[in-house]
Design an enzyme around this catalytic site. Structure first.
Site, PDB file in Angstrom:
ATOM      1  N   GLN A  67       0.821  -1.202   0.000  1.00  0.00           N
ATOM      2  CA  GLN A  67       0.000   0.000   0.000  1.00  0.00           C
ATOM      3  C   GLN A  67       0.862   1.262   0.000  1.00  0.00           C
ATOM      4  O   GLN A  67       0.508   2.266  -0.612  1.00  0.00           O
ATOM      5  CB  GLN A  67      -0.923   0.009   1.218  1.00  0.00           C
ATOM      6  CG  GLN A  67      -1.993   1.075   1.190  1.00  0.00           C
ATOM      7  CD  GLN A  67      -2.970   0.886   0.035  1.00  0.00           C
ATOM      8  OE1 GLN A  67      -3.260  -0.248  -0.351  1.00  0.00           O
ATOM      9  NE2 GLN A  67      -3.464   1.976  -0.509  1.00  0.00           N
ATOM     10  N   GLU A  68       2.008   1.185   0.664  1.00  0.00           N
ATOM     11  CA  GLU A  68       2.891   2.345   0.744  1.00  0.00           C
ATOM     12  C   GLU A  68       3.661   2.591  -0.544  1.00  0.00           C
ATOM     13  O   GLU A  68       3.771   3.731  -0.997  1.00  0.00           O
ATOM     14  CB  GLU A  68       3.888   2.163   1.902  1.00  0.00           C
ATOM     15  CG  GLU A  68       3.279   2.273   3.293  1.00  0.00           C
ATOM     16  CD  GLU A  68       2.911   3.703   3.664  1.00  0.00           C
ATOM     17  OE1 GLU A  68       3.324   4.637   2.939  1.00  0.00           O
ATOM     18  OE2 GLU A  68       2.226   3.888   4.678  1.00  0.00           O
ATOM     19  N   SER A  69       4.215   1.535  -1.131  1.00  0.00           N
ATOM     20  CA  SER A  69       5.173   1.739  -2.228  1.00  0.00           C
ATOM     21  C   SER A  69       5.010   0.796  -3.409  1.00  0.00           C
ATOM     22  O   SER A  69       5.775   0.896  -4.365  1.00  0.00           O
ATOM     23  CB  SER A  69       6.600   1.587  -1.693  1.00  0.00           C
ATOM     24  OG  SER A  69       6.824   0.240  -1.290  1.00  0.00           O
ATOM     25  N   TYR A 123      -6.915   3.634   3.581  1.00  0.00           N
ATOM     26  CA  TYR A 123      -5.604   2.994   3.781  1.00  0.00           C
ATOM     27  C   TYR A 123      -5.760   1.736   4.641  1.00  0.00           C
ATOM     28  O   TYR A 123      -5.289   0.652   4.272  1.00  0.00           O
ATOM     29  CB  TYR A 123      -4.684   4.002   4.451  1.00  0.00           C
ATOM     30  CG  TYR A 123      -3.298   3.536   4.817  1.00  0.00           C
ATOM     31  CD1 TYR A 123      -2.257   3.596   3.901  1.00  0.00           C
ATOM     32  CD2 TYR A 123      -3.002   3.094   6.108  1.00  0.00           C
ATOM     33  CE1 TYR A 123      -0.966   3.210   4.239  1.00  0.00           C
ATOM     34  CE2 TYR A 123      -1.723   2.702   6.460  1.00  0.00           C
ATOM     35  CZ  TYR A 123      -0.700   2.764   5.525  1.00  0.00           C
ATOM     36  OH  TYR A 123       0.572   2.388   5.890  1.00  0.00           O
TER      37      TYR A 123
END
Length: 370
Positions: free
Chosen positions: A198-200, A329
């Site tokens: 989800q972050e990168s 998120y």
């Protein structure tokens, strides 16, 4: 919604003249005055412009370490032009702003209200600088700038598959690292993998507009606190190790939430939106008779923190937040984690090196949650 810039005045008696700078955001702007004791040259010599404002999407807010808000960005442009930095004093309301202005504690005050621009003729340098600098089109420019920063392209990254080899039991090139560093904090390594995607999207070279870097999108300031050297922020192992350390710290801070699954939701939300905003939402939920330790209840107030009724509530200590992103998120990480749950504890195939990820093409599967 108008932009007001008030340059602080400390003299008891001042004659002001109206400067016709036109309309801002459909309304005229309010007054600008200047202190006889602290004109443009003194501000430049100090290297700092002190801005007082209120928290809100049109004024000023902190978004993933990036300071935003139409009025803040406008003042930032002025500060850049005269070669100084900005120190922000966040006030609760216009009464507090007026008090700081009257006492001469700040250089500029900004908040949304209709009115005119007035400049103190006894401060010709600052008045001329402001008049020459301001153009009506600046408002549209800063609004476009902010909108661009908040689009889905705000993180520069390559997109890799969310499942490298399901049949072989491999989620990513970094599974060994997730397994190693999730153990001390007693996290399921697959949950950490889901968060990383989800972050990168598993891109070790990802960088956000705010300066967050690496697989787990760590901000430079956070890296300093965690002991992660800035020149190592793109290193997969050190980035994951630092993120795990931070998650462990959040575990401690949410020790009042007994249920482990619920506590994890709050940790993920804080990693994205900041612990102070989440605590504000918990306080609102408790006040309204909801369960402050249940994410389903608190997420409702995370969303509400984007509306003035709630972010201006006296119980809220840290103001406005873009709550929709944080709720989304947590939801997406949970969904992806469910998809990863069937993956056995295996290591990446031989020949894969964490620092040299390989593109997986455009193929998508049901775990590719956007």
């Amino acid at each position: 919604m108008a932009v007001i810039l008030l340059v602080s005045c400390v003299e008891k008696k001042q004659e002001k003249v109206v400067t016709p700078w036109g309309q801002v955001l459909g309304e005229e702007t309010d007054s600008i005055g200047a202190s006889d004791d602290f004109d443009l040259r003194e501000i430049q010599h100090s290297g700092q412009l002190i801005l007082a404002t209120i928290n809100g999407p049109q004024t000023y807010y902190d978004y993933h370490g990036k300071l935003l808000g139409t009025q803040y960005l406008l003042v930032q442009r002025l500060a850049d032009k005269i070669g100084v930095g900005i120190r922000v004093e966040v006030c609760k309301d216009s009464t507090e702003l007026a008090a700081k202005f009257a006492e001469g504690e700040v250089d500029i005050v900004a908040w949304p209200t209709p009115g005119e621009i007035e400049a103190n003729p006894e401060k010709p340098l600052l008045a001329k600088e402001l008049k020459d600098w301001y153009k009506p089109e600046l408002i549209d420019e800063v609004k476009r700038e902010e909108t661009a920063l908040l689009t889905v392209r705000r993180v520069k990254r390559h997109v890799f598959s969310p499942m490298l080899d399901r049949r072989g039991g491999v989620i990513s090139h970094y599974d060994r690292l997730f397994m190693q560093y999730s153990q001390p904090i007693r996290w399921d390594w697959r949950l950490m993998a889901a968060q990383c995607y989800q972050e990168s999207t598993f891109d070790p070279n990802a960088v956000s507009f705010a300066g967050a870097k690496g697989l787990m999108q760590i901000m430079p300031g956070t890296a300093d606190v965690l002991g992660l050297p800035r020149d190592k922020m793109y290193d997969p192992e050190q980035n994951i190790a630092a993120a795990a350390k931070y998650l462990g710290q959040l575990e401690v801070k949410f020790g009042d939430i007994r249920d482990r699954v619920e506590r994890t939701n709050f940790i993920l939300a804080s990693y994205n939106g900041g612990i102070h905003h989440i605590r504000d939402a918990m306080a609102l939920a408790q006040r309204d008779g909801k369960n402050p330790h249940r994410w389903r209840d608190v997420s409702e107030y995370v969303l509400k923190l984007s509306t003035p009724k709630y972010y201006n509530d006296p119980i809220v200590k840290h103001g406005y937040m873009r709550g929709t992103e944080t709720v989304d998120y947590v939801s997406k990480i949970r969904q992806r984690h469910q998809g990863y749950m069937g993956v056995k504890v295996k290591t990446a195939p031989l020949g894969f090196h964490p620092s040299q990820p390989r593109k997986s093409g455009k193929r998508k599967n049901k775990y590719d949650i956007k």
